[in-house]
Every structure is written in C-alpha cells, then in structure tokens.
Design an enzyme around this catalytic site. Structure first.
Site, mmCIF file in Angstrom:
data_model
loop_
_atom_site.group_PDB
_atom_site.id
_atom_site.type_symbol
_atom_site.label_atom_id
_atom_site.label_comp_id
_atom_site.label_asym_id
_atom_site.label_seq_id
_atom_site.Cartn_x
_atom_site.Cartn_y
_atom_site.Cartn_z
ATOM 1 N N VAL A 1 -10.468 -16.787 34.100
ATOM 2 C CA VAL A 1 -11.479 -17.730 34.569
ATOM 3 C C VAL A 1 -11.567 -18.926 33.628
ATOM 4 O O VAL A 1 -11.552 -18.775 32.407
ATOM 5 C CB VAL A 1 -12.848 -17.015 34.647
ATOM 6 C CG1 VAL A 1 -13.968 -18.012 34.879
ATOM 7 C CG2 VAL A 1 -12.827 -15.963 35.728
ATOM 8 N N CYS B 1 -24.706 10.400 20.002
ATOM 9 C CA CYS B 1 -25.431 11.685 20.008
ATOM 10 C C CYS B 1 -25.466 12.271 18.597
ATOM 11 O O CYS B 1 -26.383 12.004 17.836
ATOM 12 C CB CYS B 1 -24.856 12.631 21.058
ATOM 13 S SG CYS B 1 -23.084 12.880 20.954
ATOM 14 N N SER C 1 -27.876 23.464 24.200
ATOM 15 C CA SER C 1 -28.911 22.903 23.327
ATOM 16 C C SER C 1 -28.395 21.703 22.558
ATOM 17 O O SER C 1 -27.278 21.697 22.064
ATOM 18 C CB SER C 1 -29.352 23.978 22.333
ATOM 19 O OG SER C 1 -30.240 23.417 21.404
ATOM 20 N N TYR D 1 -27.312 28.140 9.606
ATOM 21 C CA TYR D 1 -28.769 28.238 9.627
ATOM 22 C C TYR D 1 -29.187 29.633 9.122
ATOM 23 O O TYR D 1 -28.344 30.479 8.826
ATOM 24 C CB TYR D 1 -29.291 27.958 11.045
ATOM 25 C CG TYR D 1 -28.991 26.545 11.525
ATOM 26 C CD1 TYR D 1 -29.247 25.441 10.713
ATOM 27 C CD2 TYR D 1 -28.454 26.313 12.785
ATOM 28 C CE1 TYR D 1 -28.981 24.150 11.139
ATOM 29 C CE2 TYR D 1 -28.178 25.014 13.228
ATOM 30 C CZ TYR D 1 -28.447 23.934 12.400
ATOM 31 O OH TYR D 1 -28.169 22.664 12.823
HETATM 32 P P1 FAD Z 1 -13.394 -6.247 25.478
HETATM 33 O O1 FAD Z 1 -13.165 -4.779 25.538
HETATM 34 O O2 FAD Z 1 -12.681 -7.002 24.454
HETATM 35 O O3 FAD Z 1 -13.164 -6.844 26.914
HETATM 36 C C1 FAD Z 1 -13.112 -8.207 27.186
HETATM 37 C C2 FAD Z 1 -12.337 -8.453 28.462
HETATM 38 O O4 FAD Z 1 -12.488 -9.785 28.880
HETATM 39 C C3 FAD Z 1 -10.836 -8.220 28.321
HETATM 40 O O5 FAD Z 1 -10.398 -7.305 29.305
HETATM 41 C C4 FAD Z 1 -10.227 -9.604 28.522
HETATM 42 O O6 FAD Z 1 -8.964 -9.547 29.157
HETATM 43 C C5 FAD Z 1 -11.270 -10.235 29.429
HETATM 44 N N1 FAD Z 1 -11.287 -11.692 29.386
HETATM 45 C C6 FAD Z 1 -11.371 -12.493 28.292
HETATM 46 N N2 FAD Z 1 -11.416 -13.784 28.669
HETATM 47 C C7 FAD Z 1 -11.334 -13.807 30.012
HETATM 48 C C8 FAD Z 1 -11.360 -14.830 30.985
HETATM 49 N N3 FAD Z 1 -11.465 -16.115 30.646
HETATM 50 N N4 FAD Z 1 -11.259 -14.504 32.282
HETATM 51 C C9 FAD Z 1 -11.178 -13.204 32.662
HETATM 52 N N5 FAD Z 1 -11.162 -12.199 31.775
HETATM 53 C C10 FAD Z 1 -11.247 -12.486 30.480
HETATM 54 N N6 FAD Z 1 -15.416 1.341 20.133
HETATM 55 C C11 FAD Z 1 -16.127 2.438 20.023
HETATM 56 O O7 FAD Z 1 -17.334 2.407 20.241
HETATM 57 N N7 FAD Z 1 -15.553 3.630 19.689
HETATM 58 C C12 FAD Z 1 -14.236 3.728 19.450
HETATM 59 O O8 FAD Z 1 -13.756 4.811 19.127
HETATM 60 C C13 FAD Z 1 -13.449 2.576 19.569
HETATM 61 N N8 FAD Z 1 -12.131 2.634 19.347
HETATM 62 C C14 FAD Z 1 -11.402 1.509 19.453
HETATM 63 C C15 FAD Z 1 -10.035 1.582 19.194
HETATM 64 C C16 FAD Z 1 -9.260 0.448 19.304
HETATM 65 C C17 FAD Z 1 -7.796 0.541 19.018
HETATM 66 C C18 FAD Z 1 -9.854 -0.799 19.659
HETATM 67 C C19 FAD Z 1 -9.009 -2.036 19.780
HETATM 68 C C20 FAD Z 1 -11.198 -0.876 19.905
HETATM 69 C C21 FAD Z 1 -11.978 0.268 19.777
HETATM 70 N N9 FAD Z 1 -13.357 0.240 19.986
HETATM 71 C C22 FAD Z 1 -14.082 1.372 19.901
HETATM 72 C C23 FAD Z 1 -14.066 -1.019 20.216
HETATM 73 C C24 FAD Z 1 -14.439 -1.200 21.689
HETATM 74 O O9 FAD Z 1 -13.314 -1.041 22.491
HETATM 75 C C25 FAD Z 1 -15.076 -2.567 21.858
HETATM 76 O O10 FAD Z 1 -16.259 -2.621 21.118
HETATM 77 C C26 FAD Z 1 -15.389 -2.863 23.307
HETATM 78 O O11 FAD Z 1 -14.212 -2.822 24.067
HETATM 79 C C27 FAD Z 1 -16.038 -4.235 23.466
HETATM 80 O O12 FAD Z 1 -16.254 -4.438 24.822
HETATM 81 P P2 FAD Z 1 -16.315 -5.875 25.497
HETATM 82 O O13 FAD Z 1 -16.455 -5.617 26.939
HETATM 83 O O14 FAD Z 1 -17.338 -6.693 24.831
HETATM 84 O O15 FAD Z 1 -14.949 -6.569 25.169
HETATM 85 FE FE1 SF4 Z 2 -20.253 12.412 24.690
HETATM 86 FE FE2 SF4 Z 2 -19.979 10.259 23.102
HETATM 87 FE FE3 SF4 Z 2 -21.940 10.410 24.926
HETATM 88 FE FE4 SF4 Z 2 -22.032 11.930 22.747
HETATM 89 S S1 SF4 Z 2 -22.110 9.724 22.816
HETATM 90 S S2 SF4 Z 2 -22.461 12.566 24.824
HETATM 91 S S3 SF4 Z 2 -19.884 12.436 22.518
HETATM 92 S S4 SF4 Z 2 -19.745 10.334 25.329
#
Ligand code: FAD
Ligand code: SF4
Ligand code: NAP
Length: 677
Positions: free
Chosen positions: A452, A345, A29, A170
C-alpha cells in the site's frame, strides 16, 4: 462429522461413582493473579463461566492455600472466605449445571511468599524466597486440621471437589523426597515415613467430607529431579492414595526447580502422557494427564491409547474459552491454539502480575475487554497482516465493521513467518492458521501481494486506516557493515543468504537467541519427536530412574559451526529472555558450545573478521559471517504519507513502537483498539 463422532473417547462421559463427568476434558489449575486482585472473585466468576459455557467437563481453580503459612496469597479458611468463593461456584453452576468445579488446595511449603513459611526441614529452596521453619508435631497436626477445614469450606462454598497438590516442590512433595526431608522422626527417613504426611493429609480431608465429594491428588509422576522419586515410590504413593480415598489421580511432571522443560513450546505435544499411561495400569481410580496437549486430536489420541481417562488442558483454555464447543461443532480450525510461549501466563505469574494470554488478550479480562457488535459499522483499511493487523482486522470484522486487510507479502503473518521457522517454535504456525480461518469466518477482505502507498488509500472513502506495517531491522552504523560477510537475521532465517562455519551474532536479544538456536541446530527441521527431546534433555522414559533423569546425560546434537553471540551491555547474555523459558534457551546454547560475550564495543568488519574491543581490549573475531540481530525500528513510511488523509489514522504494533515490542504487546494493543473502534 461432528465432534462426538470424530473424538469418541474425549466426548464419552466418565462415571465417578456419586457423580459423572460429561466429557474427559478438564480445565487444569492455573494461578491467574485474580485470586488476590480487587474484584477478583467477580472476574474469576466470568472467566470460569466462559470456559464452562465453552464445554469443558471439569474445572480446577488456581491454587488456594489452606492457611496463611501455605502461600502468602489467597487462602480458604473461614466462612467469609467461603462466601467469596460462592461467587464463582454459583456463576459456573448457573451457566452449566452439570459442569464440575473443584478448588485446588495449594500449600506451597518452602516456596511460599511469606516469612512464616513451613516445611519438613529448614532447607531453603533454590528458587524460594526464605528459609522455612521446620514443622514440629504440633505444626504438623495443625496442617492436617487446616487441610481438612479447607476441604470442608470448599464444599460449603459450592465446589464439587478439591485437588490437593502433592508435587512441584510444594509442601506435600517436600516430605516425599530426601533432599527436602531430612527428618529423623516418624515423618522422615524411610519412604514409608516420608509418605506419611501426604497420605494423612488426604485421609483427613476424605474423613472430613465423606464420600460424595471429589478429591483429586496431584502426584509427581516424574519429578525431573536428580535423586528424585523412583517409579516404585510413585506407584506405591498412588496406591496408598487410592486406599485413603482419592477419587482421581492427576499426574504432574517436574518440580519448579528442575532443569528440564516440561511445558515450553519446544516440548513435543503430549510428551509425558505415556508416564500417566503406566501409572494408570497400577491403580483403579481414573487418571488425568497433562502437559503440551493443545489440540483435540492430541487429547483424543492420549485417551484412545489408554494413557489417561481425563486430559487436562490449562493454558489451551486461556487461549480459547470455546475450545471444546468448537471441537464438538467440527470447527477445530477455529481454535485459537496455545503456542506454549508462557509469555502472558506463567511469565506473569512468576513476576506476580495478572495472567492473560498472548494469543487471547481477553483471557482473565472477560469483564473488561469485550468485542461487542457495533451499531456504527465503519469502512476500515488495515495495512499489514502481522500479528497486530491480523488481530485488529478479525476483531473489528467480528464486531460488524467492513474491513479490508492489505499485505505486501504473498502470505499473512509478518514476523511470525520467521518465528515459526525457528526449531522449537513450530507452534507459531497455529496462530497463523487460526487467523487465516478467522479472516474467512469474519469476512475480512484480504488483499495479499499488495504494498500500500499513501495515494492508494486516500480517495477510497475509508473511515479508518490502521497502519500495522511493523518494523524494519536495525542496521547499526559500523565501518564495514556493507561487507559481503554481513547478513541480516531475515536472510539467515529464510536461507536467502548462506551462513558460514564461523559466525558472529551481533545482538543477543530474543531474535539473536532464535538465530543461534537455528544455526546451531543439527538434525531434521520440524518439531522435536519425543525420543529426540528425551535424549537432548536427559530423560529416560523407558527405565524411569529416580526423577526420570538421575544419571542420564543429555546428548546434545549440534551443527558443525563455531558461533559467538555478542552484546554491548555488560549484563549477563540472555537476561532479558522470558522468565520461565529463558533458561532453556541459555542452557541449550551452552550445551551446543555457543559462546556468549558481553561488554563488546564493535569497531569494524573486514576480510579478517569482526574487530571489537572486549572490556577495553582490542580483539578480532575470525568469522566468515556476521548476522545482525541488533533490534528493530518502527516502519512508518506509510503512516507519514497518510497525514493529510481524511480518514482517522491509527498506528498499532511494531509500527507504533518497536522498542520492547513482542507479539503479546502487538496483539493486546490491536485487540483493545479494535474493541473500541
Ligand atoms: P510485523 O509482524 O512486522 O508485520 C508487519 C506486516 O506489515 C508485514 O507482514 C509486512 O509485510 C506488512 N507491511 C509493511 N508495510 C506494508 C505496506 N506498505 N503495505 C502492505 N503491507 C505492509 N514475539 C513474541 O512475542 N514471542 C516470540 O517468541 C517471538 N519470536 C520471534 C522470532 C523471530 C525470529 C522474529 C523475527 C520475531 C519474533 N517475535 C516474537 C516478534 C513478533 O513476531 C513481533 O513482535 C510481531 O510480529 C509484531 O507484529 P506487527 O504486526 O506489529 O508487525
Ligand atoms: Fe499459551 Fe502463550 Fe497463551 Fe500462555 S500466553 S496460554 S503459553 S499461548
Ligand atoms: P531486542 O531484544 O531488543 O535485542 C536487540 C539486541 O541488539 C540487543 O542484544 C542489543 O544489545 C543489540 N543492539 C541494539 N542496538 C544495537 C546497535 N545499534 N548496534 C549493535 N547492537 C545493538 O530485539 P530483537 O532481538 O530484535 O527482538 C525483537 C523483539 O522480538 C523483541 O522485543 C522480543 O521481545 C521479540 N522476540 C521475543 C522472543 C521471545 O522468545 N519471547 C524471541 C524473539 C523475539 P546491546 O545494545 O547490549 O548490544
């Protein structure tokens, strides 16, 4: 080998007397917010039907109250309300006739969102909104009648049974525990008296529907309350429930107000299953276990070891509607695994928002967000294989577009490769395993080690270029920011630069907390084992004192470091963390003596340390390392250079907007964009 062979226990049918479950996998649930939403029944019909098609043996709906005082939200009391529920049951039984669907009857008691709330005693819960009215004899009798009526209506609505929740703080559970039941009449005092209300509820429900209808009772097998239920009391209640005719006993762990995490991502997988295993030996009805069981091998082990007859998975079914079918077909590596983050969630539930899933934005949006095959296949370049780029590429390719995904690094994942290194966030690696496999399945052309440039894409004839290049860490303008003792969170997490013994963390957002967790952590890396988890949170699984926790001191291991977290805002540090998980992070760090200081004004960094004003007064923090966790800015260099491209250029994820970015928003935006291209 196909699933039935590899997982013989979870795929064996279960005889329940008048009916049979086709397998041991239950969709547990979960309140979704659709219960009260306009058009919610049609949306729930599709949401549950997808999970039925996906192979689950039984489904339990979100909680529905037996009367208005039971929640303030959705209820099942009248013939008209039953007719609405028929929309769900008919849809589910039409797609898979043998699947069972039961409605959870949830009377929230002192946690109801209504001023007319009731409870055994007029005691306001620590997490409640109002003080409840004490039930008198007439009120108690009314509750019995309403529970029985709701059960009858559930059968009339086409459900195969009901689950009555007797846990979590509850109504029913409040009768069981002295702290919430201070009555001196026959409904309070001795345990025999305190059990009387929940037992009578179940007895009346059984009496009202006869034997050919499932009644599941959700028991607080370990309530995690100081002074909570003893093991003998749990067993006694379970046996009495069996006597009054429950078909199945389902173990629940915790009350919502308890100070032990039971479903957050740092909780070891299946941590509580052994408690159900002990209870199962005491009763003759089948038992359900739950909590952090998120992959088929974990579920199989739980049943094989005799801990449960049925495994309940609620969040994993949000994350992947086809969990069971993929398991059956030997495609476990295609399961989109629930990472236990709670971000889309439970955090939504507690903010009165509709539920979805961070890794699967279609969850609870099945009628709105669909990945239809395209009749106009395009050539698409996606740059950046973080969560946004991964979601976009795999969805667009699944729809029939020809996608090339470029990533500068040697592996996919972007910031998730940092997140998965944080103790307690190891599950984030599962999302990367999923996307890695989906790249293969959907035929995305993945180009790793490829940074890129604008020139590279200009003349390649792409119809669409999707820029998912993420973020760049913010580097605040402070005197001495280039001092050797200043390092970025990336260097701290990857270990590229050493972290000293006296550390200041500049910035206390999600990443600041994660860095504090990492550098204050002692002991081996990797997911916690159950014994360490129990020690750190003060749970005694072996002796089961009252609530599992009474008198047990948490024993916190901590690294040999002095750590101070800093923020400029004057609000409490950590206020912006997730509603259902933030408290665990704050508590863990406090137990490890991490200091948290707000209202800071940074002045400079030099050999002496970090100079700042706190509340207007100058201070110097004598530290050997300053880790900058001061937020992020969009990384848009490439986007700017593509402005004269012939292709349609789209920004997604952190590259689109870094402020308040998280993976939930990045994946959700990417999914909507890829569904529309
Ligand atoms: P990114 O994850 O930053 O990915 C961008 C990618 O583009 C990278 O791999 C980079 O190498 C690539 N790139 C950049 N420029 C180029 C180029 N010119 N050519 C080719 N590749 C390139 N979010 C949550 O929701 N929950 C969490 O618990 C959480 N914990 C986190 C913990 C940590 C330690 C960190 C650092 C972040 C956390 N985040 C969390 C945040 C989450 O990871 C980001 O919001 C998410 O990764 C953003 O996604 P994105 O794809 O926009 O960017
Ligand atoms: Fe699982 Fe996070 Fe999705 Fe909730 S939001 S179902 S905790 S992966
Ligand atoms: P964040 O949550 O926005 O926190 C940034 C921190 O830096 C704040 O404490 C802010 O506080 C401080 N700051 C901002 N500008 C500054 C400046 N110029 N100088 C000094 N300090 C400054 O961002 P984040 O911690 O970088 O996290 C990035 C994203 O990842 C977040 O949006 C978050 O949602 C996501 N994330 C989520 C989790 C999770 O568990 N859900 C975990 C990790 C990351 P002051 O301005 O008050 O100083």
């Amino acid at each position: 080998m196909m699933g039935e062979g590899r997982y013989p226990h979870i795929f064996s049918p279960l005889d329940l007397g008048h009916t049979t479950l086709k397998n041991r996998i239950l969709m547990g649930s979960m309140h979704t917010g659709l219960e009260e939403a306009p058009g919610g029944f049609e949306r729930m019909a599709e949401y549950f039907s997808e999970r039925a098609r996906g192979g689950v043996g039984m489904i339990i709906t979100g909680g529905i109250a037996p009367n208005p005082e039971g929640s303030g939200g959705a209820k099942l009391q009248t013939a008209e309300e039953a007719a609405q529920h028929r929309i769900i049951t008919e849809a589910v039984h039409a797609v898979v006739p043998e699947v069972k669907i039961c409605m959870q009857i949830l009377h929230t008691g002192p946690l109801a969102w209504t001023e007319n709330l009731v409870a055994p005693s007029p005691i306001r819960s620590r997490i409640g909104f109002f003080t409840p009215k004490e039930l008198d004899e007439e009120g108690i009798e009314k509750q019995f009648a309403d529970f029985a009526n709701s059960t009858v209506r559930a059968r009339e609505a086409g459900y195969d049974g009901v689950e009555i929740i007797g846990s979590a703080g509850y109504l029913l559970s409040c009768f069981l525990v002295e702290k919430t039941n201070q009555r001196t009449d026959r409904w309070g005092g001795s345990y025999e008296n305190r059990m009387r209300f929940p037992i009578e509820v179940v007895r009346r429900c059984r009496e009202a529907v006869g034997l050919d209808f499932l009644i599941i009772f959700r028991i607080a097998a370990m309530d995690m309350l100081q002074g909570g239920m003893s093991w003998e009391e749990v067993v006694t209640l379970a046996k009495r429930m069996e006597e009054v005719g429950v078909s199945i006993i389902s173990s629940h762990f915790t009350w919502h107000e308890s100070a032990v995490p039971t479903i957050a991502t740092m909780v070891p997988r299946a941590a509580f299953a052994s408690v159900t295993g002990r209870l199962r030996k005491e009763v003759n009805v089948p038992c359900i276990t739950s909590n952090r069981i998120n992959m088929p091998d974990v579920a199989e082990k739980v049943v094989a070891e005799g801990h449960a007859d049925i495994v309940s998975m609620a969040r994993p079914m949000l994350a992947d509607a086809e969990f069971v079918q993929k398991t059956l077909e030997g495609r476990e590596d295609e399961i989109n695994t629930c990472i236990g983050c709670n971000q889309a969630c439970l955090d939504h539930t507690f903010a009165a928002q509709e539920v979805s899933c961070l890794v699967n934005p279609r969850a609870c949006h099945e009628t709105e967000l669909n990945y239809e095959p395209t009749d106009n296949p395009k050539r698409i370049a996606v740059v950046g294989a973080g969560p946004a780029g991964l979601a976009y590429s795999t969805i667009a390719a699944e729809r029939g577009h020809k996608v090339t995904l470029y990533e500068a690094a040697e592996e996919i994942g972007g910031q998730f490769n940092l997140a998965k290194r944080i103790p307690g966030k190891e599950e984030f690696a599962e999302t990367l395993r999923y996307f890695g496999r989906m790249i293969e399945v959907t035929g995305v052309d993945l180009q790793l080690n490829t940074r890129v440039t604008g020139e590279m894409l200009k003349n390649e004839g792409y119809d669409e270029i999707v820029v998912a290049t993420g973020i760049t860490p913010r580097r605040p303008v402070i005197e001495g920011i280039d001092h050797p003792k200043v390092i970025s969170y990336v260097d701290a997490i990857t270990g590229a630069k050493p972290v000293g013994k006296k550390v200041a963390i500049m910035g206390a957002g999600g990443i600041g907390f994660d860095v504090a967790e990492l550098i204050s952590h002692a002991g081996p890396s990797g997911a916690l084992d159950i014994d360490t988890f129990a020690r750190e949170w003060g749970i005694d699984f072996k002796n089961h004192p009252r609530g599992g926790v009474t008198g047990v001191q948490p024993q916190v291991a901590k690294a040999d470091r002095e750590i101070t977290m800093l923020q400029r805002k004057t609000t409490p540090v950590g206020r912006g963390l997730g509603r259902t998980t933030g408290w665990t992070h704050r508590l863990t760090l406090r137990r490890r003596d991490v200091k948290m200081v707000n209202g800071v004004e940074y002045r400079k960094i030099d050999d002496q340390g970090l100079h700042m004003n706190i509340g207007g007064w100058p201070d110097i923090l004598d530290v050997d390392t300053v880790i900058v966790c001061a937020g992020q800015e969009p990384f848009r260099d490439l986007y700017d250079k593509l402005q004269d491209s012939d292709a349609n250029v789209t920004l997604i994820g952190g590259a689109y907007e870094a402020s308040e970015l998280d993976a939930k928003r990045a994946i959700n935006q990417a999914a909507h964009s890829a569904a529309a291209v």
